[in-house]
Write a protein that holds these residues in place. Sequence first.
Motif, PDB file in Angstrom:
ATOM      1  N   MET A  57       2.700  13.141  22.093  1.00 56.19           N
ATOM      2  CA  MET A  57       3.166  13.664  21.333  1.00 56.19           C
ATOM      3  C   MET A  57       3.494  14.557  22.049  1.00 56.19           C
ATOM      4  O   MET A  57       2.389  15.321  22.503  1.00 56.19           O
ATOM      5  CB  MET A  57       3.113  13.557  20.248  1.00 56.19           C
ATOM      6  CG  MET A  57       2.716  12.502  19.794  1.00 56.19           C
ATOM      7  SD  MET A  57       2.776  12.354  17.322  1.00 56.19           S
ATOM      8  CE  MET A  57       4.313  13.478  16.741  1.00 56.19           C
ATOM      9  N   PRO A  58       4.596  15.048  22.640  1.00 54.73           N
ATOM     10  CA  PRO A  58       4.973  16.814  22.250  1.00 54.73           C
ATOM     11  C   PRO A  58       4.424  18.006  21.369  1.00 54.73           C
ATOM     12  O   PRO A  58       4.878  18.666  21.161  1.00 54.73           O
ATOM     13  CB  PRO A  58       6.306  16.963  22.711  1.00 54.73           C
ATOM     14  CG  PRO A  58       6.884  16.308  21.771  1.00 54.73           C
ATOM     15  CD  PRO A  58       6.111  15.123  21.080  1.00 54.73           C
ATOM     16  N   SER A  59       2.665  18.367  21.714  1.00 54.17           N
ATOM     17  CA  SER A  59       2.101  18.908  21.219  1.00 54.17           C
ATOM     18  C   SER A  59       2.551  20.367  21.365  1.00 54.17           C
ATOM     19  O   SER A  59       2.784  21.273  19.959  1.00 54.17           O
ATOM     20  CB  SER A  59       0.541  19.911  22.020  1.00 54.17           C
ATOM     21  OG  SER A  59       0.288  19.643  22.891  1.00 54.17           O
TER      22      SER A  59
ATOM     23  N   TRP B 195      -8.676  17.778  19.307  1.00 57.10           N
ATOM     24  CA  TRP B 195      -9.711  17.108  19.637  1.00 57.10           C
ATOM     25  C   TRP B 195      -9.582  15.740  20.410  1.00 57.10           C
ATOM     26  O   TRP B 195     -10.782  15.303  21.102  1.00 57.10           O
ATOM     27  CB  TRP B 195     -10.213  16.578  18.408  1.00 57.10           C
ATOM     28  CG  TRP B 195      -8.495  15.839  17.554  1.00 57.10           C
ATOM     29  CD1 TRP B 195      -7.987  16.160  16.573  1.00 57.10           C
ATOM     30  CD2 TRP B 195      -8.963  14.434  17.148  1.00 57.10           C
ATOM     31  NE1 TRP B 195      -6.954  14.738  16.768  1.00 57.10           N
ATOM     32  CE2 TRP B 195      -7.575  13.822  17.291  1.00 57.10           C
ATOM     33  CE3 TRP B 195      -9.740  13.305  17.827  1.00 57.10           C
ATOM     34  CZ2 TRP B 195      -7.967  12.346  17.096  1.00 57.10           C
ATOM     35  CZ3 TRP B 195      -9.013  12.071  17.908  1.00 57.10           C
ATOM     36  CH2 TRP B 195      -7.726  11.520  17.432  1.00 57.10           C
ATOM     37  N   VAL B 196      -8.648  15.540  20.463  1.00 55.91           N
ATOM     38  CA  VAL B 196      -8.304  14.390  22.066  1.00 55.91           C
ATOM     39  C   VAL B 196      -8.946  14.398  22.946  1.00 55.91           C
ATOM     40  O   VAL B 196      -9.329  13.375  23.574  1.00 55.91           O
ATOM     41  CB  VAL B 196      -7.461  13.849  21.571  1.00 55.91           C
ATOM     42  CG1 VAL B 196      -6.503  12.837  22.781  1.00 55.91           C
ATOM     43  CG2 VAL B 196      -6.267  14.103  20.654  1.00 55.91           C
ATOM     44  N   GLY B 197      -9.047  15.422  23.608  1.00 55.61           N
ATOM     45  CA  GLY B 197     -10.062  16.031  24.698  1.00 55.61           C
ATOM     46  C   GLY B 197     -11.002  15.057  24.820  1.00 55.61           C
ATOM     47  O   GLY B 197     -11.764  14.664  26.043  1.00 55.61           O
TER      48      GLY B 197
ATOM     49  N   ARG C 109      -4.992   2.950  21.137  1.00 51.45           N
ATOM     50  CA  ARG C 109      -3.861   2.773  20.735  1.00 51.45           C
ATOM     51  C   ARG C 109      -3.006   3.982  20.171  1.00 51.45           C
ATOM     52  O   ARG C 109      -2.294   4.305  20.377  1.00 51.45           O
ATOM     53  CB  ARG C 109      -3.180   1.563  20.499  1.00 51.45           C
ATOM     54  CG  ARG C 109      -3.184   0.303  21.387  1.00 51.45           C
ATOM     55  CD  ARG C 109      -2.998   0.333  21.754  1.00 51.45           C
ATOM     56  NE  ARG C 109      -3.287   0.963  23.094  1.00 51.45           N
ATOM     57  CZ  ARG C 109      -4.557   0.496  24.115  1.00 51.45           C
ATOM     58  NH1 ARG C 109      -5.107  -0.793  24.073  1.00 51.45           N
ATOM     59  NH2 ARG C 109      -4.916   1.102  25.623  1.00 51.45           N
ATOM     60  N   PHE C 110      -4.028   4.465  19.057  1.00 54.92           N
ATOM     61  CA  PHE C 110      -3.968   5.955  18.279  1.00 54.92           C
ATOM     62  C   PHE C 110      -3.742   6.866  19.051  1.00 54.92           C
ATOM     63  O   PHE C 110      -2.936   7.651  18.866  1.00 54.92           O
ATOM     64  CB  PHE C 110      -4.668   5.794  16.805  1.00 54.92           C
ATOM     65  CG  PHE C 110      -4.118   7.101  16.437  1.00 54.92           C
ATOM     66  CD1 PHE C 110      -3.014   6.912  15.593  1.00 54.92           C
ATOM     67  CD2 PHE C 110      -4.815   7.886  16.252  1.00 54.92           C
ATOM     68  CE1 PHE C 110      -2.704   8.371  15.326  1.00 54.92           C
ATOM     69  CE2 PHE C 110      -4.690   8.897  15.757  1.00 54.92           C
ATOM     70  CZ  PHE C 110      -4.316   9.599  14.914  1.00 54.92           C
ATOM     71  N   ILE C 111      -5.045   6.694  19.971  1.00 57.21           N
ATOM     72  CA  ILE C 111      -5.212   8.136  20.383  1.00 57.21           C
ATOM     73  C   ILE C 111      -3.691   8.372  21.448  1.00 57.21           C
ATOM     74  O   ILE C 111      -3.540   9.023  21.782  1.00 57.21           O
ATOM     75  CB  ILE C 111      -6.188   8.342  21.267  1.00 57.21           C
ATOM     76  CG1 ILE C 111      -7.548   8.581  20.095  1.00 57.21           C
ATOM     77  CG2 ILE C 111      -6.926   8.990  22.641  1.00 57.21           C
ATOM     78  CD1 ILE C 111      -8.788   8.101  20.441  1.00 57.21           C
TER      79      ILE C 111
END
Length: 384
Positions: free
Chosen positions: A228-230, A257-259, A220-222
């Motif tokens: 968010m508009p990075s 890092w999310v990828g 859920r955090f990810i």
Amino acid sequence: MSAPATISARDTVAQTVPRPRRISPTNLRRWQNFKANRRGYWSFWIFLILFGLSLCAELIANDRPILVSYKGELLAPVLVNYPEEKFGGFLATTDYRSDFIQEEINANGWMIWPPVRYSYQTVNSEIPHSAPTQPFWLMGAEERCSAYPQGVADPKCNLGNLNWLGTDDQARDVLARLIYGFRISVLFGLALTVLSALIGVTAGAIQGFFGGWTDLLMQRFIEIWSSMPSLYILLIIAAILPPGFFVLLGVMLLFQWVGFVGVVRAEFLRARNFEYVRAARALGVGDWTIMFRHLLPNAMVATLTFLPFILSGSIATLTSLDFLGFGMPPGSPSLGEMIAQGKNNLQAPWLGLTAFFAMSIMLSLLIFIGEAVRDAFDPRKTFR
């Protein structure tokens, strides 16, 4: 009579015992599959050669000599910043392009210059007309040497002092800035990719292995973080913080890092209930040992396939931020800044074309390498 028989038996046993392989058969097949993709294989070597040359940028494009012999002493200005008083001057830094210093050194020794006698921030004060100037091979001999006192006969009007790809709007050599900018782009992309992989792989491993509430809360955090508009956040942070290599690296690392998480999480979810994992748990092996010694090598196959594409995306992001003016500090060699100069100086097409071809070649090589890595780790080709 028994000793020769013993030696003979020992030699026979040594010959029958196979020597351990340095490369496993699986990795050997992967390397063969990588080589079978000829486009990716040659792109890999071309990229390594270009990157290796850029790492030696100071020996290729510099406004300091590589070696200087002065009054019997051998000096290395490319490595050491000698004060001008060493050559009879009084400044804190020696300008080796000045006539006084060159005459002094040539009278008492010799100099070895790099092929391009400009660094990325060196301003050429001997351009034939106002900056930006076109490449020297697009001008006649009289025109390109017109700013030198003796014209074509001037000894300083040589290939090292001419601008192979012209100058930008501040009279800086485009080839020198291209070499240094290529190095910064690749180093930044590699650092961002490696750090992102470390964080993303660790987070994905924890999610996939433990599951349950750990996986639910982190997922859920990810999802919130990735929505968010990075780009806007990057622009805001880059406008507030002072520009710099490590500041920009840290800001982009917040989202890059999310990828990796989804790929590693899926592999751990699939493999955590395999028989060898259950056997390791039954033997009392700790969770972290199972994660990083037994499961991670299998999950890294998908991660390694993903790396070249992440690297090309990191380089493209840095170039975009530099183009918008939110990247590296002003004056730093940057492909994005060169593209911006090409946009602002349409009368100097060599600026935009140089940056365009540099980016196109770099990203194409990385994509081709990624395709070859994908073929190398394809289980249908590795285990057929």
